[in-house]
Scaffold this motif. Structure first.
Motif, PDB file in Angstrom:
ATOM      1  N   ASP A 130       0.808  -1.212   0.000  1.00 55.94           N
ATOM      2  CA  ASP A 130       0.000   0.000   0.000  1.00 55.94           C
ATOM      3  C   ASP A 130       0.846   1.268   0.000  1.00 55.94           C
ATOM      4  O   ASP A 130       0.345   2.363   0.199  1.00 55.94           O
ATOM      5  CB  ASP A 130      -0.978   0.011   1.176  1.00 55.94           C
ATOM      6  N   SER A 131       2.150   1.107  -0.225  1.00 53.65           N
ATOM      7  CA  SER A 131       3.036   2.259  -0.337  1.00 53.65           C
ATOM      8  C   SER A 131       4.148   1.924  -1.332  1.00 53.65           C
ATOM      9  O   SER A 131       4.327   0.759  -1.688  1.00 53.65           O
ATOM     10  CB  SER A 131       3.648   2.621   1.013  1.00 53.65           C
ATOM     11  N   ALA A 132       4.856   2.958  -1.759  1.00 55.12           N
ATOM     12  CA  ALA A 132       5.937   2.749  -2.716  1.00 55.12           C
ATOM     13  C   ALA A 132       7.171   3.517  -2.266  1.00 55.12           C
ATOM     14  O   ALA A 132       7.139   4.739  -2.144  1.00 55.12           O
ATOM     15  CB  ALA A 132       5.514   3.213  -4.109  1.00 55.12           C
ATOM     16  N   ASP A 133       8.238   2.771  -2.008  1.00 58.29           N
ATOM     17  CA  ASP A 133       9.527   3.363  -1.663  1.00 58.29           C
ATOM     18  C   ASP A 133      10.397   3.266  -2.913  1.00 58.29           C
ATOM     19  O   ASP A 133      10.864   2.180  -3.273  1.00 58.29           O
ATOM     20  CB  ASP A 133      10.151   2.608  -0.485  1.00 58.29           C
ATOM     21  N   ILE A 134      10.606   4.399  -3.587  1.00 58.08           N
ATOM     22  CA  ILE A 134      11.330   4.426  -4.863  1.00 58.08           C
ATOM     23  C   ILE A 134      12.689   5.082  -4.649  1.00 58.08           C
ATOM     24  O   ILE A 134      12.773   6.205  -4.150  1.00 58.08           O
ATOM     25  CB  ILE A 134      10.546   5.231  -5.924  1.00 58.08           C
TER      26      ILE A 134
END
Length: 129
Positions: free
Chosen positions: A98-102
Motif C-alpha cells: 500500500d506504499s511505494a519506496d522508490i
C-alpha cells in the motif's frame, strides 16, 4: 486413384488439420495472455508518489489500486520517458502493498519496495513469480 495419390491426399489433409490446430492454439494462448497477464491492461489506480532519475531521462510514478473487499491493495509502477514526449510503460505490479519506496540507484537502475529493476527493459509482476 492409385495408392500413392490416396496417401498424398490423406497426408495433405492431416497437415492441414495440424496447421489449423496450431493457429487455433496460438490464438487461444494469446487471448489468455492478453486477458490475464498483459501489463498494459492494469488498472490505473490512485497516484501515490514519483521519483525522477538522476539524469532526468525517466520518471517512475507509483499508483495504488484497490481491488475491492476480497483483495488486497496493489502497487503499480509506471515508467515515464521524459525525452519521448512522456510515453509511459508499466514496469512494476506487486500485490499486498500500500506504499511505494522508490530509490534510483544510478541512471538506469531503480529500486521499488526492495525490487531492483534495470530500466527501461526490466519488469516486475508478482503474477510471474
Amino acid at each position: 486413384m492409385n495408392k500413392k495419390d490416396r496417401y498424398r491426399k490423406k497426408h495433405s489433409w492431416i497437415k492441414s488439420l495440424f496447421i489449423i490446430f496450431c493457429v487455433f492454439a496460438a490464438i487461444i494462448g494469446y487471448g489468455i495472455y492478453w486477458t490475464f497477464f498483459d501489463m498494459n491492461r492494469l488498472p490505473v489506480g490512485e497516484y501515490l508518489t514519483e521519483e525522477t532519475s538522476p539524469d532526468g531521462k525517466y520518471t517512475l510514478r507509483a499508483y495504488i489500486t484497490n481491488g475491492g473487499a476480497t483483495t488486497s491493495y496493489t502497487v503499480r509502477g509506471e515508467l515515464v520517458f521524459n525525452e519521448k514526449d512522456g510515453k509511459t510503460k508499466n514496469i512494476y505490479w506487486n500485490y499486498r502493498e500500500d506504499s511505494a519506496d522508490i530509490v534510483w540507484l544510478d541512471y538506469n537502475t531503480v529500486e521499488i519496495n526492495g525490487h531492483s529493476l534495470d530500466v527501461p527493459n526490466d519488469k516486475f509482476d508478482f503474477r510471474n513469480q
